[in-house]
Design a protein around this motif. Structure first.
Motif, short mmCIF file in Angstrom:
data_model
loop_
_atom_site.label_atom_id
_atom_site.label_comp_id
_atom_site.label_asym_id
_atom_site.label_seq_id
_atom_site.Cartn_x
_atom_site.Cartn_y
_atom_site.Cartn_z
N UNK A 132 0.81 -1.21 0.00
CA UNK A 132 0.00 0.00 0.00
C UNK A 132 0.85 1.27 0.00
N UNK A 133 2.11 1.13 0.41
CA UNK A 133 3.01 2.27 0.39
C UNK A 133 3.50 2.50 -1.04
N UNK A 134 3.54 1.42 -1.79
CA UNK A 134 4.11 1.40 -3.12
C UNK A 134 3.11 1.90 -4.17
N UNK A 135 1.85 1.46 -4.01
CA UNK A 135 0.84 1.74 -5.03
C UNK A 135 0.68 3.23 -5.38
N UNK A 136 0.61 4.13 -4.39
CA UNK A 136 0.43 5.53 -4.75
C UNK A 136 1.56 6.09 -5.61
N UNK A 137 2.77 5.51 -5.47
CA UNK A 137 3.88 6.00 -6.31
C UNK A 137 3.65 5.66 -7.77
N UNK A 138 2.90 4.58 -8.01
CA UNK A 138 2.60 4.19 -9.39
C UNK A 138 1.27 4.79 -9.82
N UNK A 139 0.97 5.98 -9.35
CA UNK A 139 -0.26 6.64 -9.77
C UNK A 139 0.08 8.09 -10.08
N UNK A 140 -0.94 8.90 -10.23
CA UNK A 140 -0.69 10.30 -10.54
C UNK A 140 -0.42 11.12 -9.28
N UNK A 141 -0.19 10.43 -8.13
CA UNK A 141 -0.11 11.15 -6.86
C UNK A 141 1.12 12.06 -6.77
N UNK A 142 2.28 11.59 -7.25
CA UNK A 142 3.49 12.37 -7.01
C UNK A 142 4.09 12.96 -8.28
N UNK A 143 3.86 12.27 -9.40
CA UNK A 143 4.31 12.83 -10.68
C UNK A 143 3.19 12.60 -11.69
#
Ligand SMILES: Nc1ncnc2c1ncn2[C@@H]1O[C@H](COP(=O)(O)OP(=O)(O)OP(=O)(O)O)[C@@H](O)[C@H]1O
Ligand SMILES: [Mg+2]
Lengths: 253, 292
Positions: free
Chosen positions: A177-188
């Motif tokens: 669950x820590x990893x998933x947001x990085x693979x989304x539009x959340x940070x870039x």
């Protein structure tokens, strides 16, 4: 038995809330980690990712909120696995306690704990320059979506916690669950990701969640992403809830 | 009609056959003690009767309800103190009792009084507001047992209730068991202490090799190993027991045959002798008589 469903659930919720306030790990992870993450994101990466740190705060806060909500909810897996090793759970089984009550307790305590984390992240964000354009309705919708996400992810974590053999194993759900947001539009922005990753990033739940929350907070239109986010969360909630309840009935020490 | 009954109970873990046809019958309002060496399957029997574990074969009923088909009715009639501590370490003693009282359906307005009474009864008043995780083993055990008596059950299961207790606490538990039986509760206990079974139980069953190898009143079991026993201590520290037929002649002859013994006592057979004779697991067991 069902006459006591409310009693049992409220007893177990009280139990899990007490556990939360008496457990150093959960307090640390619930309060300090989100703040550290936000500061890390904005001060360390802020300058590099976009021109000025202030713009990036605005861009990244919705993502940090999701990250904290998701990771915070994943702690449910560890508390469930730890609990299952305790003799007290067997004792509950020899009483006519509502089967789902122990899990409900963990999930509701997780929602309460993570709402506090979310509040702390928002306060910190404001302190370092974040400004939301949203009115009360926008805020309400955004918070509602976050609560739904925490609920869904807490139930998913509870189910995972019933399958995991050790608390260490259960904690691996947190990395997921820590990893998933990085693979989304959340940070870039998604179009800066490698081509093969873009379909994955678009198709996963954190992208519509992030688009909706960012849109709601910044007062931009969110299109269909709101419905997509709600559908994802409800789907995860229903599947995990049933899976966890079935696993609970089957699991014997 | 017996309040606890099993018939040809079977249970294996993998290819390890733990219970291989266990028949038990416990009359209402009595104390039943299940004895057996480590790993005999005592806890497994309690787990099956308390609906925690499913048997592979045979049948079991508690309070007139089949444990597999009517677990809800069985749970309503029982209370269980398992072999290992089942208290919530992060809650205080009082919080543990209050939580369990609510889950045991004690009426809301009676909970306060019931909890205070339990704390006093089990000598936990001073520790009531400390987290139970900080309790000593004996205190945690007392809290465990206090929890089982919150709602008067019809059948109380106690799996090795006094293991790890000091003599005073052990006496307290024995008193409490007798009190409960006086109020009509049936007590199903397992123990390693033969003295405990001897003092408390109306009936004792010995579990060994997956079966009940003896099942009788304590006095009758003691008669199984015969009459007076001559126990001799030798210069090298070895201790040996010699059964006799109880006649003065036989006792004399036995003692006279023990020329190198430094100390000799004649005593009634204890349950230890029964246990050791019937399970055949005694290193010190000497069944033959010394040649005169
Ligand atoms: N869940 C399980 N999985 C595998 N084996 C088990 C399980 N539970 C019990 N056993 C085995 O079954 C046997 C009986 O165990 P049980 O705990 O019933 O014995 P016991 O008579 O209570 O022993 P003790 O006096 O040590 O408490 C043991 O060999 C144990 O290893
Ligand atoms: Mg045992």
């Amino acid at each position: 038995m069902s006459a006591y469903a409310l009693t049992d659930s409220s007893v177990m919720i009280g139990r899990s809330l007490r556990h939360t306030t008496r457990n150093f790990d959960s307090l640390f992870i619930g309060i300090f980690l989100p703040v550290m993450l936000l500061l890390l994101m904005t001060t360390v990466f802020g300058g590099a990712v976009s021109g000025t740190a202030g713009d990036y705060v605005t861009y990244v806060v919705p993502g940090v909120l999701l990250l904290c909500a998701g990771y915070g909810a994943s702690m449910t897996a560890m508390s469930v696995t730890t609990d299952m090793k305790e003799g007290i759970v067997d004792r509950f089984r020899t009483m006519n306690v509502l089967p789902s009550a122990v899990l409900t307790g963990h999930v509701v305590a997780s929602v309460a704990r993570n709402l506090v984390s979310v509040g702390i992240v928002i306060a910190t964000a404001y302190a370092i320059g974040f400004r939301a354009a949203a009115g009360p309705l926008g805020w309400l919708a955004a918070i509602g979506l976050i609560v739904l996400l925490i609920f869904a992810m807490s139930w998913a974590s509870a189910a995972f916690g019933l399958v995991a053999k050790t608390p260490e194993g259960a904690s691996s759900f947190g990395f997921f669950l820590l990893f998933l947001p990085y693979l989304s539009s959340a940070f870039v922005p998604i179009d800066t990701l490698p081509g093969w990753l873009q379909p994955i990033a678009t198709a996963q739940p954190f992208t519509p969640l992030n688009e909706s929350i960012r849109g709601l907070l910044l007062g931009n239109p969110i299109g269909n992403s709101g419905w997509a986010a709600v559908a994802w969360c409800l789907g995860i909630l229903v599947v995990s809830g049933f899976t966890a309840s079935a696993l609970w009935r089957r699991t014997r020490r | 009609m017996p309040v606890v009954e099993t018939s040809n109970l079977q249970k294996s873990f993998g290819d390890h056959r733990v219970l291989d046809g266990v028949d038990i019958s416990v009359a209402e309002g009595t104390v039943f003690a299940l004895l057996g060496p480590n790993g005999a399957g005592k806890t497994t029997v309690v787990n099956i009767l308390s609906t925690l574990v499913r048997a592979d074969g045979g049948s079991a009923s508690v309070a007139g309800h089949d444990v597999a088909r009517e677990p809800v009715a069985v749970r309503a009639a029982i209370s269980v103190t398992g072999q290992f501590s089942a208290v919530d370490a992060l809650l205080t003693g009082r919080e543990n009792l209050t939580m369990m009282a609510r889950l045991s359906r004690v009426p809301r307005h009676e909970i306060g009084a019931v909890v205070e009474k339990a704390l006093a009864r089990f000598d936990l008043v001073d520790a009531a507001d400390r987290r139970s995780g900080s309790y000593s083993g004996g205190m945690a055990r007392r809290l465990d047992i206090a929890i089982s008596m919150l709602a008067m059950p019809r059948v109380l299961f106690l799996d090795e209730p006094t293991t790890g207790l000091d003599p005073r606490s052990r006496q307290g538990v024995w008193e409490f068991v007798r009190e409960l039986v006086g109020e009509g509760v049936t007590v199903f206990l397992t123990t390693q202490y033969l003295e405990e079974a001897d003092r408390l139980a109306d009936r004792i069953a010995l579990l060994d090799g997956g079966r009940i190898v003896a099942d009788d009143a304590p006095a009758a079991l003691k008669r199984l190993v015969g009459s007076d026993i001559v126990e001799a201590t030798f210069a090298d520290g070895r201790v040996a027991c010699y059964p006799t037929d109880g006649s003065l002649d036989d006792i004399k002859r036995t003692i006279l045959g023990l020329e190198d013994a430094t100390h000799v006592t004649v005593r009634n057979p204890s349950l230890d002798d029964v246990f050791l004779t019937l399970t055949g697991k005694s290193p010190k067991q000497v069944t033959g008589k010394v040649a005169a």
